[in-house]
Structures are given as structure tokens and as C-alpha cells.
Design a protein around this motif. Structure first.
Motif, mmCIF file in Angstrom:
data_model
loop_
_atom_site.group_PDB
_atom_site.id
_atom_site.type_symbol
_atom_site.label_atom_id
_atom_site.label_comp_id
_atom_site.label_asym_id
_atom_site.label_seq_id
_atom_site.Cartn_x
_atom_site.Cartn_y
_atom_site.Cartn_z
ATOM 1 N N MET A 192 0.849 -1.211 0.000
ATOM 2 C CA MET A 192 0.000 0.000 0.000
ATOM 3 C C MET A 192 0.872 1.243 0.000
ATOM 4 N N GLN A 193 1.548 1.462 -1.134
ATOM 5 C CA GLN A 193 2.460 2.607 -1.155
ATOM 6 C C GLN A 193 1.745 3.889 -1.562
ATOM 7 N N LEU A 194 2.121 4.974 -0.947
ATOM 8 C CA LEU A 194 1.520 6.261 -1.270
ATOM 9 C C LEU A 194 2.276 6.893 -2.428
ATOM 10 N N THR A 195 1.587 7.082 -3.519
ATOM 11 C CA THR A 195 2.222 7.718 -4.665
ATOM 12 C C THR A 195 2.118 9.231 -4.522
ATOM 13 N N ILE A 196 3.264 9.852 -4.594
ATOM 14 C CA ILE A 196 3.275 11.295 -4.376
ATOM 15 C C ILE A 196 3.392 12.052 -5.688
ATOM 16 N N SER A 197 4.044 11.432 -6.646
ATOM 17 C CA SER A 197 4.366 12.141 -7.872
ATOM 18 C C SER A 197 3.140 12.729 -8.574
ATOM 19 N N ARG A 198 3.260 13.990 -8.936
ATOM 20 C CA ARG A 198 2.260 14.689 -9.734
ATOM 21 C C ARG A 198 0.838 14.512 -9.228
ATOM 22 N N ASN A 199 0.622 14.880 -8.023
ATOM 23 C CA ASN A 199 -0.723 14.769 -7.490
ATOM 24 C C ASN A 199 -1.321 16.164 -7.358
ATOM 25 N N SER A 200 -1.988 16.575 -8.419
ATOM 26 C CA SER A 200 -2.489 17.950 -8.428
ATOM 27 C C SER A 200 -3.680 18.127 -7.491
ATOM 28 N N SER A 201 -4.335 17.042 -7.141
ATOM 29 C CA SER A 201 -5.402 17.151 -6.152
ATOM 30 C C SER A 201 -4.844 17.620 -4.821
ATOM 31 N N LEU A 202 -3.748 16.990 -4.423
ATOM 32 C CA LEU A 202 -3.133 17.395 -3.160
ATOM 33 C C LEU A 202 -2.663 18.838 -3.238
ATOM 34 N N ASP A 203 -2.096 19.230 -4.365
ATOM 35 C CA ASP A 203 -1.725 20.638 -4.562
ATOM 36 C C ASP A 203 -2.919 21.535 -4.247
ATOM 37 N N ALA A 204 -4.036 21.214 -4.874
ATOM 38 C CA ALA A 204 -5.228 22.062 -4.723
ATOM 39 C C ALA A 204 -5.757 22.043 -3.295
ATOM 40 N N ILE A 205 -5.773 20.875 -2.704
ATOM 41 C CA ILE A 205 -6.297 20.753 -1.345
ATOM 42 C C ILE A 205 -5.441 21.538 -0.361
ATOM 43 N N PHE A 206 -4.142 21.284 -0.411
ATOM 44 C CA PHE A 206 -3.274 21.928 0.572
ATOM 45 C C PHE A 206 -3.166 23.426 0.346
ATOM 46 N N SER A 207 -3.136 23.857 -0.903
ATOM 47 C CA SER A 207 -3.055 25.316 -1.086
ATOM 48 C C SER A 207 -4.375 25.989 -0.687
ATOM 49 N N SER A 208 -5.465 25.282 -0.846
ATOM 50 C CA SER A 208 -6.736 25.805 -0.326
ATOM 51 C C SER A 208 -6.669 25.992 1.186
ATOM 52 N N LEU A 209 -6.125 24.996 1.841
ATOM 53 C CA LEU A 209 -6.086 25.011 3.304
ATOM 54 C C LEU A 209 -5.033 25.964 3.857
ATOM 55 N N ALA A 210 -4.188 26.484 2.981
ATOM 56 C CA ALA A 210 -3.117 27.376 3.419
ATOM 57 C C ALA A 210 -3.599 28.801 3.648
ATOM 58 N N ASP A 211 -4.878 29.024 3.578
ATOM 59 C CA ASP A 211 -5.418 30.368 3.776
ATOM 60 C C ASP A 211 -6.420 30.366 4.925
ATOM 61 N N GLU A 212 -6.204 31.287 5.846
ATOM 62 C CA GLU A 212 -6.992 31.310 7.074
ATOM 63 C C GLU A 212 -8.471 31.563 6.808
ATOM 64 N N THR A 213 -8.741 32.479 5.883
ATOM 65 C CA THR A 213 -10.139 32.761 5.546
ATOM 66 C C THR A 213 -10.829 31.501 5.037
ATOM 67 N N ARG A 214 -10.142 30.795 4.163
ATOM 68 C CA ARG A 214 -10.739 29.572 3.618
ATOM 69 C C ARG A 214 -10.908 28.506 4.689
ATOM 70 N N ARG A 215 -9.941 28.394 5.578
ATOM 71 C CA ARG A 215 -10.109 27.426 6.668
ATOM 72 C C ARG A 215 -11.309 27.807 7.518
ATOM 73 N N ASP A 216 -11.470 29.095 7.724
ATOM 74 C CA ASP A 216 -12.582 29.569 8.538
ATOM 75 C C ASP A 216 -13.922 29.293 7.851
ATOM 76 N N ILE A 217 -13.972 29.534 6.562
ATOM 77 C CA ILE A 217 -15.180 29.234 5.798
ATOM 78 C C ILE A 217 -15.502 27.748 5.896
ATOM 79 N N LEU A 218 -14.490 26.949 5.750
ATOM 80 C CA LEU A 218 -14.649 25.499 5.821
ATOM 81 C C LEU A 218 -15.207 25.096 7.180
ATOM 82 N N ASN A 219 -14.701 25.741 8.181
ATOM 83 C CA ASN A 219 -15.180 25.476 9.534
ATOM 84 C C ASN A 219 -16.671 25.803 9.651
ATOM 85 N N ARG A 220 -17.038 26.959 9.127
ATOM 86 C CA ARG A 220 -18.446 27.365 9.163
ATOM 87 C C ARG A 220 -19.345 26.353 8.459
ATOM 88 N N VAL A 221 -18.987 26.038 7.217
ATOM 89 C CA VAL A 221 -19.880 25.185 6.434
ATOM 90 C C VAL A 221 -19.822 23.720 6.876
#
Lengths: 112, 112
Positions: free
Chosen positions: A1-30
Motif C-alpha cells: 500500500m504505497q503512497l504515490t506522491i508524484s504529480r498529485n495535483s489534487s493534493l496541490d489544490a487541497i493543501f493550497s486551499s487550506l493554506a489560507d486562514e479565511t478559507r479554513r474559517d469558511i470550511l469550519n463554518r460550512v
DNA sequence: ATATTATTCAACTATATGGTTGAATGTAGT
DNA sequence: ACTACATTCAACCATATAGTTGAATAATAT
């Protein structure tokens, strides 16, 4: 069960989304209650358009789901992407726990 | 045990670090074995300086620890920040599981 | 059809990020 | 002290991001 890291643009999108406090706060609300864009926007000093943009970022990362209901767009959290991020991080935590356990064993072994 | 989201610059740093594939890959490498900057750099087509910058980003987010050993700088993973990110995400997963469980209960209840 | 409300789009600005190259620093060996 | 090796710094460029304002679209109500 190896975790493939190469070229995972989903993770890019997820983590960069979470890198903003406003967005984390919105996420918390919803995560507590589904809300319209307007209901979300009124909690911030940002413009409506700015919030709309943040929501777009979150939506692109599949962290939220947007659905029209009459004039409004209703926002609710989507669990999939968060689960993915969580899975990613767990791998490292697991690894670290293993190392600590091994170290512990090693030390305990030497002591006796 | 409420999760405070407001103004958490650590999370900003951690998540934006993780939002880059090269950095995730580096993290993966050093989670398995501590490595010098040069040993890390040789696996990428980027310049040495670029890798050095990525390491600086990871270090600032407390995801890695840098330590000089002779001419080299040795990089190893640091568990703390990852644990923090993990904790953050778990909150949402937990929340979602609860909702699914409740839904399940509701549906099961109606069926009988 | 017009107006009202909710949201998004387009254009723009400022700053941040990821990359480069070439010079500078730190450490070890001769 | 000089040289070689490992890494970082400084200056620069291109692109991405977060924000703004004002116009445009979408749905509902009159």
C-alpha cells in the motif's frame, strides 16, 4: 500500500486551499451548517467577490460543494478531499510513531 | 476542546509547504532516511539553489530540521508540524463521520 | 417587462512564489 | 594561506494569488 506522491495535483489544490486562514474559517463554518454565499460573506470584511473567489478555490479542490437553490448558492462541505489530505498526513505520523517505537525498544533493550 | 482557527500562521506555513509536489516528495524522502542537501538535490532537475529554497520553506514550517554535520547540512523530518496538520484535518473527518453515522441511524430507524 | 436580490465575471493592482544565474559563505583538507 | 566542496544569498524574471471595483448574469417578485 504505497503512497504515490508524484504529480498529485489534487493534493496541490487541497493543501493550497487550506493554506489560507479565511478559507479554513469558511470550511469550519460550512462544516457545521450549510450556508449561502451571502451568509458566509457577511462574517468577513472582505468584499462579496473576494469570498466568491475563495469559494471557487475551495470548490476546485473538492473541499466544498456548491448547489443552487433559487437565487442563492448553497455551500456545504465535501468530505472526500479532506479524507485524502488526512490519509496523506497519516502516513507520516504512522512512520514517525514507528521510529519512536523502535527507538524505545532499542533503549529498553539496552537497559536490561 | 475547540479548535481555534483564527490567525494560525503555523497552519498557513504547513499547508502551503505541503501544496508543492517537490516539497512533498522531499518530505517523503527524508521521512525514510536523513539526507544531506546535496543528496536530496541530485534527484531533481531543479538547481541546487531551488532545492535549498524548498528546504528553507519546509524548515520555516517546522516540517524538517536542518543540522550541520561537517561541510554538509543534514535534513530530517520533524513530526510536530505534521501532527498539527493531521489534528486539524481529523476534526473535519470526525465531524463528517458523525454526520454519516447519524444519517445511517436515521435511515435504519425508518426502515424497521 | 422591470426591478430586486444573489452571485459571478472581467479588468486591474500589489504582493508572493518558484525558478534561474552568479557571487558569497562555511568547513575541511593540503 | 589556498583549494575544493557544500550550501546559501542576492538580484532578477515570470507567473500565481488575493484583493479591489464595476459590469454582467440568474432567479424571483411585481
Amino acid at each position: 500500500m504505497q503512497l504515490t506522491i508524484s504529480r498529485n495535483s489534487s493534493l496541490d489544490a487541497i493543501f493550497s486551499s487550506l493554506a489560507d486562514e479565511t478559507r479554513r474559517d469558511i470550511l469550519n463554518r460550512v462544516s457545521k451548517k450549510q450556508l449561502s454565499v451571502g451568509e458566509i460573506a457577511k462574517h468577513y470584511k472582505l468584499t462579496f467577490a473576494a469570498i466568491s473567489k475563495h469559494l471557487k478555490v475551495l470548490e476546485k479542490a473538492s473541499l466544498i460543494i456548491k448547489q443552487r437553490r433559487g437565487k442563492e448558492q448553497i455551500i456545504r462541505i465535501s468530505p472526500d478531499a479532506l479524507a485524502m489530505a488526512n490519509k496523506y498526513l497519516e502516513t507520516y505520523e504512522q512512520h514517525w510513531e514507528n521510529r519512536l517505537n523502535n527507538l524505545d525498544k532499542l533503549l529498553t533493550g539496552k537497559k536490561s
